[in-house]
Enzyme design. Sequence first.
Site, mmCIF file in Angstrom:
data_model
loop_
_atom_site.group_PDB
_atom_site.id
_atom_site.type_symbol
_atom_site.label_atom_id
_atom_site.label_comp_id
_atom_site.label_asym_id
_atom_site.label_seq_id
_atom_site.Cartn_x
_atom_site.Cartn_y
_atom_site.Cartn_z
ATOM 1 N N HIS A 1 -10.365 1.575 1.981
ATOM 2 C CA HIS A 1 -10.273 2.254 2.894
ATOM 3 C C HIS A 1 -11.643 2.276 3.967
ATOM 4 C CE1 HIS A 1 -8.726 6.235 4.787
ATOM 5 N NE2 HIS A 1 -9.919 5.884 5.154
ATOM 6 N N ASP B 1 1.400 2.529 3.646
ATOM 7 C CA ASP B 1 0.783 3.933 3.291
ATOM 8 C C ASP B 1 1.426 5.038 3.563
ATOM 9 O OD1 ASP B 1 -1.576 5.226 2.817
ATOM 10 O OD2 ASP B 1 -2.545 5.159 4.737
ATOM 11 N N HIS C 1 -4.696 -0.654 6.221
ATOM 12 C CA HIS C 1 -4.274 0.201 7.054
ATOM 13 C C HIS C 1 -5.152 0.279 8.077
ATOM 14 C CE1 HIS C 1 -6.908 3.074 5.417
ATOM 15 N NE2 HIS C 1 -6.063 3.472 4.334
ATOM 16 N N HIS D 1 1.612 5.435 -1.807
ATOM 17 C CA HIS D 1 1.348 6.613 -2.557
ATOM 18 C C HIS D 1 2.717 7.110 -3.081
ATOM 19 C CE1 HIS D 1 -2.969 6.767 -1.132
ATOM 20 N NE2 HIS D 1 -2.364 6.163 0.011
ATOM 21 N N HIS E 1 1.028 -1.134 0.057
ATOM 22 C CA HIS E 1 -0.058 0.195 -0.197
ATOM 23 C C HIS E 1 1.029 1.379 0.002
ATOM 24 C CE1 HIS E 1 -3.751 2.269 1.246
ATOM 25 N NE2 HIS E 1 -2.837 3.060 1.116
ATOM 26 N N LYS F 1 -9.540 -0.221 -5.861
ATOM 27 C CA LYS F 1 -9.347 0.729 -4.473
ATOM 28 C C LYS F 1 -10.727 1.201 -4.480
ATOM 29 C CE LYS F 1 -7.848 2.471 -0.672
ATOM 30 N NZ LYS F 1 -6.776 2.809 -0.399
#
Length: 343
Positions: free
Chosen positions: A136, A247, A174, A15, A13, A99
């Site tokens: 999420h 994350d 997460h 970004h 995971h 996602k």
Amino acid sequence: MQRLTFIQPDDWHLHVRDGDHMISVIAATARCFARAVIMPNLKPPVTTVSQALAYRERICNILAPDTSFTPLMTLYLTEHTTPNDIIQAKASGEIVAIKYYPAGATTHSEFGVTDLRKVWHTLEAMQLYDVPLLIHGEVVADSIDIFDKERIFIEQILDPLRAEFPELRIVLEHITTQEAVEYVALANDKLAATITAHHLAMNRNDLFKNGIRPHHYCLPVLKRESHRQALLQAATSGNPKFFLGTDSAPHAVHTKEAACGCAGMYTAPLAIELYAEIFEAYHALDKLEGFASFYGADFYRLPRNTNTITLMKKTWQVPDTLTFGTTQVIPLRAGENMSWQLA
Ligand code: DOR
Ligand code: ZN
């Protein structure tokens, strides 16, 4: 223990943003992770296979020629994502998951889904073609206390979803609560969870230590100590349902240190070192390899990595700031010492 050699980990995971920002951060992940699941919450979001393949190419083009790092691409689920998009994603061979951001739940989630019933046929296609759903897991309603949003999401959204789609593979991303740990541990093998280093390292007191700490603000927000203990227990348990997902989410310093600061911690430059420190403090270094290098690959049905990395017991200092496009980003633990260093 002075040296720790184990199979190269993956980040399930991550970004990395785009453009100049991406150029500044990608090497921090590629230096130690073999693969990473790349989140699609760009602006505009990555919603089609062609967008994801173009994004993948932009990532690969900026990697140093000698790096062997593989970005694993995802699509952003919107209310316009169709079953045909899922068929195309599967056929591409490059899209590992879809996602789901509840609309309004977090950074760049405004194109997300307000009600899963609007994408029911798309979820059916995901189940049929075995394309995992990454979630999420927080409800959005302002009436719900921020510390309860994950627990209530599990009760009101995830549990009914799993009942309707028993074959759909799902990663609850997460996770931050004891309730999430217990729910995932009790579920069948279609459900797994990622755990960040920052949720293992900190509790909600760290948001307010001697003042408000914008660099400790992320979503889901840090929780109380008992939840952190539950996460530690899960991550070090050797249960393959729990695996590494940093994350890592860089934001420019002026957007974090602001009246309304962005959510996200930039952990990539110290991620594997921080996990090692946490596992060592918990007397569970022997469980790090499974968590970091095996269970995620197994869940995604990808081959485990075969080469190794080595961490050495050696103090180094995390930089105070790092370049982020034309601005700066402040990593977690900025200016502090780390005890493990990548060889
Ligand atoms: O803290 C977070 N930052 N949580 C998310 O869900 C998104 C991420 C980001 O993209 O900045
Ligand atoms: Zn994220």
